[in-house]
Write a protein that holds these residues in place. Structure first.
Motif, PDB file in Angstrom:
ATOM      1  N   ALA A   1       0.825  -1.216   0.000  1.00 14.12           N
ATOM      2  CA  ALA A   1       0.000   0.000   0.000  1.00 14.12           C
ATOM      3  C   ALA A   1       0.856   1.261   0.000  1.00 14.12           C
ATOM      4  O   ALA A   1       0.523   2.256   0.631  1.00 14.12           O
ATOM      5  CB  ALA A   1      -0.950  -0.015   1.205  1.00 14.12           C
ATOM      6  N   GLY A   2       1.969   1.223  -0.728  1.00 14.65           N
ATOM      7  CA  GLY A   2       2.843   2.401  -0.799  1.00 14.65           C
ATOM      8  C   GLY A   2       2.315   3.432  -1.777  1.00 14.65           C
ATOM      9  O   GLY A   2       1.109   3.485  -2.060  1.00 14.65           O
ATOM     10  N   VAL A   3       3.239   4.226  -2.305  1.00 13.04           N
ATOM     11  CA  VAL A   3       2.861   5.285  -3.242  1.00 13.04           C
ATOM     12  C   VAL A   3       2.061   4.702  -4.405  1.00 13.04           C
ATOM     13  O   VAL A   3       0.990   5.204  -4.777  1.00 13.04           O
ATOM     14  CB  VAL A   3       4.146   5.937  -3.818  1.00 13.04           C
ATOM     15  CG1 VAL A   3       3.805   7.055  -4.783  1.00 13.04           C
ATOM     16  CG2 VAL A   3       5.037   6.432  -2.717  1.00 13.04           C
TER      17      VAL A   3
ATOM     18  N   LEU B   1      -6.862  -3.658  -0.353  1.00  8.86           N
ATOM     19  CA  LEU B   1      -5.541  -3.035  -0.319  1.00  8.86           C
ATOM     20  C   LEU B   1      -4.771  -3.656   0.833  1.00  8.86           C
ATOM     21  O   LEU B   1      -5.056  -3.420   1.998  1.00  8.86           O
ATOM     22  CB  LEU B   1      -5.699  -1.516  -0.123  1.00  8.86           C
ATOM     23  CG  LEU B   1      -4.419  -0.691  -0.066  1.00  8.86           C
ATOM     24  CD1 LEU B   1      -3.582  -0.871  -1.322  1.00  8.86           C
ATOM     25  CD2 LEU B   1      -4.744   0.801   0.102  1.00  8.86           C
ATOM     26  N   LYS B   2      -3.800  -4.521   0.462  1.00  8.22           N
ATOM     27  CA  LYS B   2      -3.118  -5.308   1.508  1.00  8.22           C
ATOM     28  C   LYS B   2      -1.686  -4.835   1.728  1.00  8.22           C
ATOM     29  O   LYS B   2      -0.974  -4.536   0.786  1.00  8.22           O
ATOM     30  CB  LYS B   2      -3.099  -6.785   1.091  1.00  8.22           C
ATOM     31  CG  LYS B   2      -2.477  -7.658   2.151  1.00  8.22           C
ATOM     32  CD  LYS B   2      -2.242  -9.063   1.709  1.00  8.22           C
ATOM     33  CE  LYS B   2      -1.565  -9.856   2.808  1.00  8.22           C
ATOM     34  NZ  LYS B   2      -0.299  -9.285   3.282  1.00  8.22           N
ATOM     35  N   ASP B   3      -1.322  -4.772   2.999  1.00  3.92           N
ATOM     36  CA  ASP B   3       0.083  -4.519   3.342  1.00  3.92           C
ATOM     37  C   ASP B   3       0.410  -5.374   4.556  1.00  3.92           C
ATOM     38  O   ASP B   3      -0.431  -6.159   5.033  1.00  3.92           O
ATOM     39  CB  ASP B   3       0.318  -3.006   3.603  1.00  3.92           C
ATOM     40  CG  ASP B   3       1.750  -2.605   3.264  1.00  3.92           C
ATOM     41  OD1 ASP B   3       2.673  -3.104   3.924  1.00  3.92           O
ATOM     42  OD2 ASP B   3       1.940  -1.808   2.322  1.00  3.92           O
ATOM     43  N   ILE B   4       1.627  -5.219   5.059  1.00  5.24           N
ATOM     44  CA  ILE B   4       2.005  -6.071   6.200  1.00  5.24           C
ATOM     45  C   ILE B   4       1.438  -5.499   7.491  1.00  5.24           C
ATOM     46  O   ILE B   4       1.021  -6.221   8.376  1.00  5.24           O
ATOM     47  CB  ILE B   4       3.546  -6.167   6.351  1.00  5.24           C
ATOM     48  CG1 ILE B   4       4.206  -6.290   4.985  1.00  5.24           C
ATOM     49  CG2 ILE B   4       3.937  -7.321   7.238  1.00  5.24           C
ATOM     50  CD1 ILE B   4       5.707  -6.125   5.021  1.00  5.24           C
ATOM     51  N   GLN B   5       1.423  -4.171   7.567  1.00  4.99           N
ATOM     52  CA  GLN B   5       0.957  -3.529   8.802  1.00  4.99           C
ATOM     53  C   GLN B   5      -0.127  -2.498   8.505  1.00  4.99           C
ATOM     54  O   GLN B   5      -0.136  -1.910   7.417  1.00  4.99           O
ATOM     55  CB  GLN B   5       2.126  -2.824   9.482  1.00  4.99           C
ATOM     56  CG  GLN B   5       3.057  -3.812  10.130  1.00  4.99           C
ATOM     57  CD  GLN B   5       4.331  -3.157  10.611  1.00  4.99           C
ATOM     58  OE1 GLN B   5       4.636  -2.028  10.249  1.00  4.99           O
ATOM     59  NE2 GLN B   5       5.071  -3.889  11.425  1.00  4.99           N
TER      60      GLN B   5
ATOM     61  N   VAL C   1       8.020  -3.591  -2.509  1.00  8.47           N
ATOM     62  CA  VAL C   1       9.328  -3.009  -2.857  1.00  8.47           C
ATOM     63  C   VAL C   1       9.970  -3.722  -4.054  1.00  8.47           C
ATOM     64  O   VAL C   1       9.721  -4.900  -4.299  1.00  8.47           O
ATOM     65  CB  VAL C   1      10.290  -3.053  -1.646  1.00  8.47           C
ATOM     66  CG1 VAL C   1       9.947  -1.961  -0.670  1.00  8.47           C
ATOM     67  CG2 VAL C   1      10.240  -4.422  -0.978  1.00  8.47           C
ATOM     68  N   GLU C   2      10.832  -2.968  -4.764  1.00  5.61           N
ATOM     69  CA  GLU C   2      11.438  -3.472  -6.002  1.00  5.61           C
ATOM     70  C   GLU C   2      12.581  -4.447  -5.674  1.00  5.61           C
ATOM     71  O   GLU C   2      13.767  -4.115  -5.791  1.00  5.61           O
ATOM     72  CB  GLU C   2      11.938  -2.280  -6.830  1.00  5.61           C
ATOM     73  CG  GLU C   2      12.421  -2.609  -8.229  1.00  5.61           C
ATOM     74  CD  GLU C   2      11.298  -2.818  -9.228  1.00  5.61           C
ATOM     75  OE1 GLU C   2      10.146  -3.054  -8.804  1.00  5.61           O
ATOM     76  OE2 GLU C   2      11.578  -2.770 -10.433  1.00  5.61           O
ATOM     77  N   ASN C   3      12.197  -5.659  -5.267  1.00  5.64           N
ATOM     78  CA  ASN C   3      13.195  -6.656  -4.905  1.00  5.64           C
ATOM     79  C   ASN C   3      12.681  -8.011  -5.359  1.00  5.64           C
ATOM     80  O   ASN C   3      11.585  -8.428  -4.982  1.00  5.64           O
ATOM     81  CB  ASN C   3      13.390  -6.611  -3.372  1.00  5.64           C
ATOM     82  CG  ASN C   3      14.301  -7.706  -2.874  1.00  5.64           C
ATOM     83  OD1 ASN C   3      14.032  -8.892  -3.052  1.00  5.64           O
ATOM     84  ND2 ASN C   3      15.380  -7.299  -2.241  1.00  5.64           N
TER      85      ASN C   3
HETATM   86  N1  LIG Z   1       7.383   4.988  -7.044  1.00  2.10           N
HETATM   87  C1  LIG Z   1       7.394   5.015  -8.349  1.00  2.10           C
HETATM   88  O1  LIG Z   1       7.617   6.053  -8.969  1.00  2.10           O
HETATM   89  C2  LIG Z   1       7.090   3.769  -9.125  1.00  2.10           C
HETATM   90  C3  LIG Z   1       6.582   3.876 -10.426  1.00  2.10           C
HETATM   91  C4  LIG Z   1       6.237   2.714 -11.120  1.00  2.10           C
HETATM   92  C5  LIG Z   1       6.435   1.487 -10.514  1.00  2.10           C
HETATM   93  N2  LIG Z   1       6.953   1.416  -9.265  1.00  2.10           N
HETATM   94  C6  LIG Z   1       7.122   0.095  -8.680  1.00  2.10           C
HETATM   95  O2  LIG Z   1       6.021  -0.152  -7.813  1.00  2.10           O
HETATM   96  C7  LIG Z   1       6.444  -0.960  -6.713  1.00  2.10           C
HETATM   97  C8  LIG Z   1       6.119  -0.255  -5.417  1.00  2.10           C
HETATM   98  O3  LIG Z   1       6.765   0.996  -5.412  1.00  2.10           O
HETATM   99  P1  LIG Z   1       6.384   2.141  -4.352  1.00  2.10           P
HETATM  100  O4  LIG Z   1       7.124   3.341  -4.775  1.00  2.10           O
HETATM  101  O5  LIG Z   1       4.892   2.196  -4.222  1.00  2.10           O
HETATM  102  O6  LIG Z   1       7.012   1.548  -3.036  1.00  2.10           O
HETATM  103  P2  LIG Z   1       6.737   1.956  -1.517  1.00  2.10           P
HETATM  104  O7  LIG Z   1       8.008   1.717  -0.811  1.00  2.10           O
HETATM  105  O8  LIG Z   1       6.092   3.287  -1.422  1.00  2.10           O
HETATM  106  O9  LIG Z   1       5.653   0.892  -1.054  1.00  2.10           O
HETATM  107  C9  LIG Z   1       5.917  -0.473  -0.916  1.00  2.10           C
HETATM  108  C10 LIG Z   1       4.910  -1.031   0.048  1.00  2.10           C
HETATM  109  O10 LIG Z   1       4.996  -2.448   0.004  1.00  2.10           O
HETATM  110  C11 LIG Z   1       4.795  -2.908   1.318  1.00  2.10           C
HETATM  111  N3  LIG Z   1       5.289  -4.281   1.443  1.00  2.10           N
HETATM  112  C12 LIG Z   1       6.559  -4.721   1.500  1.00  2.10           C
HETATM  113  N4  LIG Z   1       6.560  -6.062   1.595  1.00  2.10           N
HETATM  114  C13 LIG Z   1       5.279  -6.460   1.579  1.00  2.10           C
HETATM  115  C14 LIG Z   1       4.636  -7.725   1.685  1.00  2.10           C
HETATM  116  N5  LIG Z   1       5.338  -8.846   1.805  1.00  2.10           N
HETATM  117  N6  LIG Z   1       3.284  -7.762   1.635  1.00  2.10           N
HETATM  118  C15 LIG Z   1       2.562  -6.633   1.520  1.00  2.10           C
HETATM  119  N7  LIG Z   1       3.134  -5.416   1.447  1.00  2.10           N
HETATM  120  C16 LIG Z   1       4.460  -5.345   1.476  1.00  2.10           C
HETATM  121  C17 LIG Z   1       5.524  -1.901   2.177  1.00  2.10           C
HETATM  122  O11 LIG Z   1       5.075  -1.977   3.534  1.00  2.10           O
HETATM  123  C18 LIG Z   1       5.156  -0.614   1.492  1.00  2.10           C
HETATM  124  O12 LIG Z   1       3.965  -0.088   2.029  1.00  2.10           O
HETATM  125  C19 LIG Z   1       7.918  -1.225  -6.951  1.00  2.10           C
HETATM  126  O13 LIG Z   1       8.054  -2.432  -7.625  1.00  2.10           O
HETATM  127  C20 LIG Z   1       8.358  -0.073  -7.820  1.00  2.10           C
HETATM  128  O14 LIG Z   1       9.469  -0.390  -8.611  1.00  2.10           O
HETATM  129  C21 LIG Z   1       7.263   2.526  -8.543  1.00  2.10           C
END
Ligand SMILES: NC(=O)c1ccc[n+]([C@@H]2O[C@H](COP(=O)([O-])OP(=O)(O)OC[C@H]3O[C@@H](n4cnc5c(N)ncnc54)[C@H](O)[C@@H]3O)[C@@H](O)[C@H]2O)c1
Length: 723
Positions: free
Chosen positions: A325-327, A345-349, A405-407
Motif C-alpha cells: 500500500a505504498g505510493v 488493499l493489503k500490506d504487512i501492517q 518493494v522493487e526486490n
Molecule cells: N514509485 C514510483 O515512482 C514507481 C513507479 C512505477 C512502478 N513502481 C514500482 O512499484 C512498486 C512499489 O513501489 P512504491 O514506490 O509504491 O514503493 P513503496 O516503498 O512506497 O511501497 C511499498 C509497500 O509495500 C509494502 N510491502 C513490502 N513487503 C510487503 C509484503 N510482503 N506484503 C505486503 N506489502 C508489502 C511496504 O510496507 C510498502 O507499504 C515497486 O516495484 C516499484 O518499482 C514505482
C-alpha cells in the motif's frame, strides 16, 4: 451517396447524413461536393421552408473534416484550395433563401461544428455523447470552414476564444448556456421532440425572433467585447494564457488567436478569406503532421486487444487486490475505486495500509479541488477500497496486483503466497518498474496467469500502463489485463520483458547522459533549461529530484547490469546518492532544494560536490552548447528506442512514440522520438551518433536498424495508413 434527401409536405427538407461503411460521419472532399449539389438543388426549390441536417449515426452528428485528407496536404496552396472548397460550401448553407437547422444527436466537432454554425438554428440532444466544439488546434490546425468567423459572432469573443484555444468540447447544458445551441431535446423521445421543435418553428411566427433574441449579448459582454480597448485586453490576456500553457511550442492556437483578432471587424467574406490563409499556414507544419499522427496512433491503440487471436475473449475483472500500500499501491487502489471496481488493499501492517488510504484520498481531494467530484461522492468511491493485512476474501478476486518493494526475492515470495490464496483463473500482476516478469513467474504454479502491469507515478495523472507478458503468460491473461487497463481509463501498450521494459529503458539513459554532461563541466540549471526549451516537461535533474534519486539510481543500476557498458551509471549519480545521500524532493534536497512552502531553487551544495568530484576524478572540463546537450540527451534515447524496435520489445514505431509521450511527457509537438528522428532525417541522426560515439564513447554507436534505414533512405513511419 452519403446524404439522403427527403422533402415532406410541409416543405421541410431533411438531409440525413450517413457516411457509408464508416462508424462516423466525416466531411471529406467527395461528401462536401455531394452536399454542394444538394444545396444548389434545394436553393432553387421555392417550396422549401426549412432545411434540417440530421445524422443516421447513433453517437455522432459529424466528427469533422477527413483528417487523412488534412494529413496529406503538402503545400499552403493545396491547404488553401482544399479548405476553401469546404468553407465555401458551408457558407452556402448560411446564404440559403430559407432557414436551416442542425439536429445534433452526438459528437459535433470540428468541421461538423462549423456546419452547425453555418445553420440558422441548432438543437442538441441531452445525451452525454452529444458534445460540440472546435478541437482543431489539438491537431495543429485552426478551424478553416468558418469556425473562427462564426463562433465569436454567435457566443461572444471570450467564450469563443476559450473554446477554440482550449480545443475543448462542451455538453448540451453548457452549449445552451453559451448560446451555442438554441434548445436541448430529450434523447429518449428524440424523434418526437425534434419534430415538435420543427413544427413549432414553422407554425409559431414569433419563435424565430425569440430564438434570435435570446442570443443577444449580455451587458458585461457588450461592455467588454464591443469596445476596442476591452477587446485589446481580451486578446492580450488570451495571448498570455496561451504562452503560459503552451510555452510557445504549439503555433496553431496562436494562429487562431491572431486570425480572430484580425477578423473581428471585417465583413464575413473578408473574414473567411483571412481564416483560410491562417489555416493554410499551420496545416503544412511538421507540428500539425506530428499531432495528426498521434491522433491516429491513439485511435489505433483504442482498438488494440493486445493479442492477435480474435477467438479469445478477455475475462471481465471486477474485484481486485493490490498488495503493497505504498505510493503506487495507494494510487492503483484509487484507480480501481474511481472506476467503481472493488479492491482489497493489503500490506504487512495497518500503518502502511493507512498510508495507502491517504494516497487514494489525496487523489480524490485533488479531484474535488478541480470540481471533478463532490465530497459525499468521495466517501462512496472510497468505500470500494477495503484495507487488510491478511488474505481474507482473496478467493473471490479476479486479479491481484503486487506493488511491494522493487526486490525480486520479496516479490517472488509475495506472489507465491498470493497465488495460493487466489482462485485458479485469477490473474497475478506485478507493478515492477524493471524486474523480469518471466523470472518472477518462474516459481509460480500458474505462470500463464502472471503478467507485468506497469503503472506510472502519479497513477492519477499518468495515462500509460505498460503491459508486459512473461515467456509463459497466456494470450487470455494479456487480453484481460489490456481490457482492464482500458476500463480503468488508461492506455495499455504491450511491451517485451526486458530490463526497464520500454519507457524506463529509454528514459534512464537520458538522465544518465545529463549527469555525464554535468560531471564533464555542465551546469544543472543550464542543462535543465536547455531540455525544457527542447520541449521536455521538466529537465533531467528536476525529473531525477521528482522521481527520487534513489529510485532513479536503483533502476539505472539494474539497467547497467542488464545492458552493460552502454548503460554504465554516471559516477556522479552514484556519488550523489551513495556518498551525499541526496534523494531529491522527498528528502527536501537533491539537485535542487525543495522547501515546503516555496518553489524549488538550485541546491548550491551541488557546486561544492561537483568541484570535489571533478578534481578527485581528474576530469578535464568542457563547455557544451545547447545543440550538443540536446543531441547527447535526446539522441541517446532515439538510439535506445531503435534498439527496442530491433529487438522486438515493441513492433510498432508509432506505439513506441506514444508510450514515451504518455510515460515521460515527451513533447507531443515533436511527435515522439522516432518521429523526431524521421523529421531530422535518419542519415543526419546516424551521422551525429557516429560523431558522438567517436567523441564520447561507444554507447552512442548507432543501432544496426538505424544504419540500415538511413542507407536505404527509409523512415520509421513509412507507409503509415489509417482507416
Ligand atoms: N514509485 C514510483 O515512482 C514507481 C513507479 C512505477 C512502478 N513502481 C514500482 O512499484 C512498486 C512499489 O513501489 P512504491 O514506490 O509504491 O514503493 P513503496 O516503498 O512506497 O511501497 C511499498 C509497500 O509495500 C509494502 N510491502 C513490502 N513487503 C510487503 C509484503 N510482503 N506484503 C505486503 N506489502 C508489502 C511496504 O510496507 C510498502 O507499504 C515497486 O516495484 C516499484 O518499482 C514505482
Amino acid at each position: 451517396m452519403n446524404f439522403d434527401l427527403s422533402i415532406n409536405n410541409s416543405g421541410v427538407a431533411t438531409l440525413l447524413f450517413d457516411f457509408k461503411n464508416e462508424k462516423v460521419n466525416k466531411l471529406d472532399g467527395n461528401t462536401l461536393l455531394e452536399l454542394k449539389d444538394h444545396l444548389a438543388t434545394l436553393s432553387r426549390d421555392n417550396s422549401i421552408k426549412l432545411l434540417v441536417f440530421k445524422s443516421a449515426k447513433a453517437a455522432v452528428f459529424i466528427a469533422g473534416a477527413d483528417i487523412n485528407e488534412i494529413k496529406d496536404i503538402r503545400s499552403k496552396e493545396e491547404a488553401y484550395q482544399k479548405a476553401g472548397i469546404g468553407q465555401k460550401i458551408l457558407h452556402q448553407i448560411s446564404q440559403l433563401p430559407f432557414p436551416s437547422l442542425a439536429v445534433i444527436n452526438g459528437a459535433c466537432v470540428g468541421g461538423g461544428c462549423e456546419l452547425a454554425l453555418a445553420c440558422t438554428y441548432r438543437i442538441i440532444s441531452d445525451d452525454k455523447k452529444a458534445v460540440i466544439g472546435l478541437p482543431e488546434v489539438s491537431l495543429g490546425i485552426i478551424p478553416g470552414f468558418g469556425g473562427c468567423v462564426r463562433l465569436p459572432k454567435l457566443i461572444g469573443l471570450q467564450a469563443a476564444l476559450q473554446m477554440i484555444l482550449s480545443a475543448k468540447v462542451v455538453v448540451a447544458k453548457k452549449a445552451l448556456r453559451l448560446k451555442l445551441v438554441d434548445a436541448i431535446y430529450n434523447h429518449t423521445l428524440a424523434e418526437q421532440s425534434v419534430n415538435d421543435f420543427i413544427a413549432q418553428l414553422l407554425a409559431d411566427k414569433t419563435l424565430p425572433k425569440k430564438l434570435l433574441k435570446q442570443r443577444n449579448k449580455t451587458l458585461s459582454q457588450k461592455l467588454l467585447e464591443d469596445n476596442p480597448l476591452g477587446r485589446k485586453l481580451i486578446f492580450k490576456k488570451a495571448f498570455q494564457n496561451l504562452q503560459q500553457k503552451t510555452k510557445g511550442f504549439y503555433p496553431a492556437p496562436f494562429k487562431a488567436l491572431q486570425v480572430i483578432e484580425t477578423i473581428v471587424d471585417l465583413s464575413i467574406e473578408d473574414a473567411l478569406e483571412e481564416e483560410l490563409h491562417g489555416f493554410s499556414e499551420v496545416a503544412v507544419t511538421d507540428i500539425s503532421k506530428n499531432l495528426i499522427q498521434l491522433f491516429f496512433t491513439n485511435e489505433a491503440l483504442k482498438k488494440e486487444s493486445g493479442i492477435s487471436d480474435t477467438t479469445i475473449t478477455p475475462q471481465q475483472i471486477n474485484n481486485g487486490a493490490v498488495i503493497g500500500a505504498g505510493v503506487m499501491g495507494g494510487g492503483i487502489a484509487w484507480l480501481f475505486s474511481n472506476n467503481n471496481k472493488n479492491v482489497r488493499l493489503k500490506d504487512i501492517q495497518w500503518d502502511a495500509v493507512a498510508k495507502g488510504y491517504q494516497t487514494a484520498n489525496l487523489y480524490y481531494q485533488q479531484m474535488n479541488k478541480r470540481r471533478k467530484i463532490k465530497p459525499n461522492q468521495i466517501r462512496y468511491q472510497m468505500n470500494h477500497i477495503a484495507g487488510t493485512v491478511n488474505y481474507n476474501g482473496f478467493k473471490q478476486l479476479d486479479i491481484a496486483i503486487e506493488a511491494v518493494v522493487e526486490n525480486m526475492d520479496i516479490k517472488k515470495s509475495v506472489l507465491a503466497e498470493a497465488e495460493s490464496q487466489l482462485p485458479k483463473n485469477a490473474i497475478l500482476a506485478s507493478n515492477t518498474s524493471s524486474l523480469s516478469i518471466t523470472e518472477m513467474a518462474s516459481d509460480l504454479k500458474r505462470p500463464e496467469n502472471m503478467i507485468g502491469m506497469h503503472f506510472f507515478n502519479p497513477v492519477n495523472r499518468m495515462p500509460l500502463v505498460e503491459i508486459i507478458p512473461g515467456k509463459q503468460t497466456s494470450p487470455q491473461t494479456i487480453a484481460s489485463t489490456v481490457k482492464l487497463a482500458k476500463q480503468l481509463g488508461k492506455t495499455p501498450i504491450v511491451v517485451g520483458d526486458c530490463a526497464g521494459f520500454l519507457v524506463n529503458r529509454i528514459l534512464i539513459p537520458m538522465l544518465n547522459e545529463a549527469a555525464l554532461i554535468l560531471q564533464e563541466g555542465g551546469n544543472v540549471t543550464e542543462i535543465d533549461h536547455c531540455l525544457e526549451a527542447f520541449g521536455l516537461p521538466m529537465g533531467p535533474f528536476v525529473l531525477a529530484d521528482e522521481v527520487g534519486i534513489d529510485i532513479g539510481f536503483h533502476v539505472a543500476s539494474i539497467l547497467e547490469q542488464a545492458y552493460g557498458e552502454r548503460m554504465q551509471v554516471a559516477g556522479l549519480f552514484k556519488h550523489i546518492y551513495v556518498e551525499e545521500k541526496l534523494l531529491g524532493k522527498k528528502s527536501g534536497a537533491g539537485f535542487y532544494k525543495h522547501p515546503i512552502k516555496s518553489p524549488r531553487r538550485y541546491n548550491k551544495n551541488i557546486d561544492t560536490i561537483l568541484t570535489f568530484y571533478r578534481a578527485e576524478h581528474h576530469i578535464k572540463l568542457n563547455t557544451f552548447d545547447n545543440e550538443l546537450m540536446i543531441d547527447r540527451c535526446i539522441l541517446i534515447m532515439v538510439n535506445e528506442a531503435i534498439r527496442c524496435l530491433e529487438e522486438g520489445v515493441i513492433e510498432n514505431p508509432a506505439y513506441l512514440d506514444m508510450a514515451m509521450l504518455m510515460g515521460t511527457g515527451f513533447p507531443a509537438f515533436r511527435g515522439g522520438l522516432l518521429k523526431y528522428a524521421d523529421n531530422q532525417g535518419l542519415q543526419t541522426v546516424c551521422d551525429k551518433l557516429m560523431q558522438l560515439s567517436d567523441q564520447y564513447g561507444s554507447r552512442f554507436a548507432p543501432a544496426a536498424l538505424l544504419i540500415e534505414k538511413a542507407k536505404n533512405g527509409q523512415t520509421f513511419y513509412e507507409g503509415e495508413k489509417h482507416e
